[in-house]
Design a protein around this motif. Structure first.
Motif, PDB file in Angstrom:
ATOM      1  N   GLU A 248      35.561  21.128 103.383  1.00 39.79           N
ATOM      2  CA  GLU A 248      36.816  20.709 102.750  1.00 39.79           C
ATOM      3  C   GLU A 248      36.818  19.200 102.459  1.00 39.79           C
ATOM      4  N   LEU A 249      36.282  18.451 103.415  1.00 38.92           N
ATOM      5  CA  LEU A 249      36.303  16.982 103.296  1.00 38.92           C
ATOM      6  C   LEU A 249      35.233  16.446 102.340  1.00 38.92           C
ATOM      7  N   THR A 250      34.343  17.336 101.856  1.00 37.27           N
ATOM      8  CA  THR A 250      33.233  16.868 101.011  1.00 37.27           C
ATOM      9  C   THR A 250      33.153  17.652  99.696  1.00 37.27           C
ATOM     10  N   GLN A 251      34.279  18.040  99.161  1.00 34.52           N
ATOM     11  CA  GLN A 251      34.333  18.839  97.907  1.00 34.52           C
ATOM     12  C   GLN A 251      33.383  20.028  97.987  1.00 34.52           C
ATOM     13  N   GLN A 252      33.339  20.654  99.166  1.00 38.29           N
ATOM     14  CA  GLN A 252      32.512  21.861  99.421  1.00 38.29           C
ATOM     15  C   GLN A 252      31.008  21.595  99.343  1.00 38.29           C
ATOM     16  N   ARG A 253      30.595  20.317  99.338  1.00 37.38           N
ATOM     17  CA  ARG A 253      29.153  20.046  99.267  1.00 37.38           C
ATOM     18  C   ARG A 253      28.500  20.052 100.635  1.00 37.38           C
ATOM     19  N   GLY A 254      29.188  19.502 101.635  1.00 40.70           N
ATOM     20  CA  GLY A 254      28.598  19.284 102.955  1.00 40.70           C
ATOM     21  C   GLY A 254      28.273  17.809 103.138  1.00 40.70           C
ATOM     22  N   ALA A 255      27.984  17.427 104.370  1.00 41.40           N
ATOM     23  CA  ALA A 255      27.709  16.019 104.680  1.00 41.40           C
ATOM     24  C   ALA A 255      26.313  15.639 104.209  1.00 41.40           C
ATOM     25  N   ASP A 256      26.147  14.373 103.831  1.00 41.75           N
ATOM     26  CA  ASP A 256      24.813  13.892 103.440  1.00 41.75           C
ATOM     27  C   ASP A 256      23.855  13.971 104.623  1.00 41.75           C
ATOM     28  N   VAL A 257      24.336  13.531 105.775  1.00 41.96           N
ATOM     29  CA  VAL A 257      23.524  13.591 106.998  1.00 41.96           C
ATOM     30  C   VAL A 257      24.424  14.084 108.138  1.00 41.96           C
ATOM     31  N   SER A 258      23.934  15.087 108.895  1.00 40.94           N
ATOM     32  CA  SER A 258      24.701  15.588 110.047  1.00 40.94           C
ATOM     33  C   SER A 258      23.852  15.485 111.304  1.00 40.94           C
ATOM     34  N   PHE A 259      24.525  15.264 112.423  1.00 48.12           N
ATOM     35  CA  PHE A 259      23.821  15.115 113.700  1.00 48.12           C
ATOM     36  C   PHE A 259      24.388  16.107 114.713  1.00 48.12           C
ATOM     37  N   GLU A 260      23.511  16.785 115.437  1.00 52.40           N
ATOM     38  CA  GLU A 260      23.952  17.616 116.564  1.00 52.40           C
ATOM     39  C   GLU A 260      23.629  16.850 117.834  1.00 52.40           C
ATOM     40  N   VAL A 261      24.661  16.582 118.654  1.00 54.98           N
ATOM     41  CA  VAL A 261      24.441  15.747 119.831  1.00 54.98           C
ATOM     42  C   VAL A 261      25.032  16.425 121.073  1.00 54.98           C
TER      43      VAL A 261
END
Ligand code: PAD
Ligand code: ZN
Length: 368
Positions: A248-261
């Motif tokens: 929703e926050l990225t016009q349905q594109r997804g984040a450029d970079v995501s991290f699982e921590v």
């Protein structure tokens, strides 16, 4: 004799022993009188069996102290030097070190697997038997012996608590953002898990120039901290589906970079899914050894041109990165004091694990 916190078996509280004999350092080793040690989730992962441990073992790997004695041939540090302990000692000579991938150093890897120092043996005994040392360190002890290549000199006026945190959570978290990932100015970054390491990913992403930083956690206290560290959007994963919210926050594109921590199969899948086509999913959290990833290879990865990258110790070169982080801290660009939720004594280490399980705190730091 030294006092140390010893793990004797899975799910057993650490035993505080005051009969620990610490040998003199051998060639290429140094004795460090500990100033402070952070309590990291990886310590808890040893206790609960997520990671394998050769017991009895002195836990703790996020520490700093003062060099007390050096073994034969050691010239990199001298007695009186203040040092951060690198739980990945980097030899500078092996296949990986020569390719500037010291965080994968072959010598460090062998030590990690053995529960000892570089030759696989340990320098501590208690109750008549040897004690293993977590990650060639064992910082839950008043005194420890480490490989000299695992000692990184820092200024004498640097607070020991802050120096200790640099040794794991800060190097790993900021390194994930600044070394492992390629974050471009203006990027949108998502960080799943905002504990001691995740908060550092957030500030690393801020330093790298990310414009939007979406922090995801289940704990409101952590989300409030995430905001202080640079998050621009907060998502409580207990209330909202984090993948849908990132879309929703990225016009349905997804984040450029995501991290699982965090280190859970479920959140790893979420992290990969919330990454945009052509983006990078960086996996930092340490999962149980039986966690497997199952991905739609074509629609999930190939067609999406998506990268999935593991992050070990923030892909750090410790001799270069520690001074850089100290510098950023001194300039006020890196928040380190704010990571310290509680200062505790070695005897309180089991309570620090309980506090970590509630998710309420960033870091408990033991001072000696
Ligand atoms: P932590 O316990 O301080 O933080 C974990 C955070 O995750 C907490 O804030 C929790 O509230 C949150 N959380 C838990 N479950 C969920 C969920 N389902 N959804 C959203 N949030 C959730 O741990 P840490 O920051 O010390 O360590 C994090 C991980 O990183 C852990 O697996 C540790 O072993 C690993 C680590 N890896 C390296 C490395 O080199 N890769 C180094 C150091 C630590
Ligand atoms: Zn750690």
């Amino acid at each position: 004799m030294a006092k140390a916190a010893v793990m004797t078996g899975i799910d057993q509280p650490l035993e505080i022993r005051d009969d620990v004999e610490v040998e003199s350092p051998r060639a290429g080793e140094v004795k460090v009188r500990m100033g402070a040690s952070g309590v990291c989730h990886s310590d808890l992962s040893m206790v609960n069996g997520t990671m394998m441990a050769a017991t009895p073992i002195v836990l703790g790997h996020e520490g700093a102290g003062v060099v007390e004695e050096v073994g034969e041939g050691v010239t990199s540090v001298k007695p009186g030097d203040h040092v951060v302990i690198s739980w990945v000692p980097q030899c500078g000579e092996c296949f990986f070190c020569q390719r500037d991938q010291g965080y994968l150093c072959e010598q460090a890897n062998a030590a990690l697997a053995s529960g000892g120092l570089l030759d696989g043996t340990t320098r501590m005994t208690s109750k008549g038997g040897p004690l293993s040392q977590m990650a060639a360190s064992g910082t839950f002890s008043e005194v420890t012996i480490i490989p000299a290549i695992g000692a990184v000199k820092v200024p004498d006026d640097l607070d020991m608590k802050v120096a200790a945190l640099i040794g794991c959570g800060v190097l790993t978290g900021t390194g994930a953002a600044l070394n492992t990932a390629t974050i471009r100015p203006g990027d949108t970054v998502a960080v799943v898990g905002c504990g001691g390491v995740g908060l550092n990913v957030i500030q690393g992403a801020r330093i790298a120039g990310a414009t939007e930083i979406i922090a995801i956690d289940m704990n409101e206290t952590k989300l409030a901290l995430a905001k202080e560290f640079g998050a621009t959007q907060l998502v409580n994963a207990g209330e909202t589906n984090p993948v849908s919210r990132v879309m929703e926050l990225t016009q349905q594109r997804g984040a450029d970079v995501s991290f699982e921590v965090i280190g859970l199969g479920e959140t790893i899948e979420q992290t990969i899914t919330m990454t945009r086509r052509g983006g990078e999913a960086i996996l930092v959290g340490v999962p149980r050894m039986d966690v497997m990833l199952t991905l739609p290879a074509f629609f999930g990865v190939v067609l999406q041109g998506k990268s999935i990258k593991g992050c070990w110790y923030g892909s750090s070169n410790v001799q270069k990165d520690v001074p850089k982080l100290v510098d950023l801290y001194k300039k006020g660009e890196l928040k380190l004091d704010e990571l310290i939720s509680r200062e505790i004594k070695l005897e309180d280490v089991n309570e620090a694990f309980d506090a970590m399980k509630t998710g309420e705190i960033a870091r408990s730091v033991i001072t000696y």
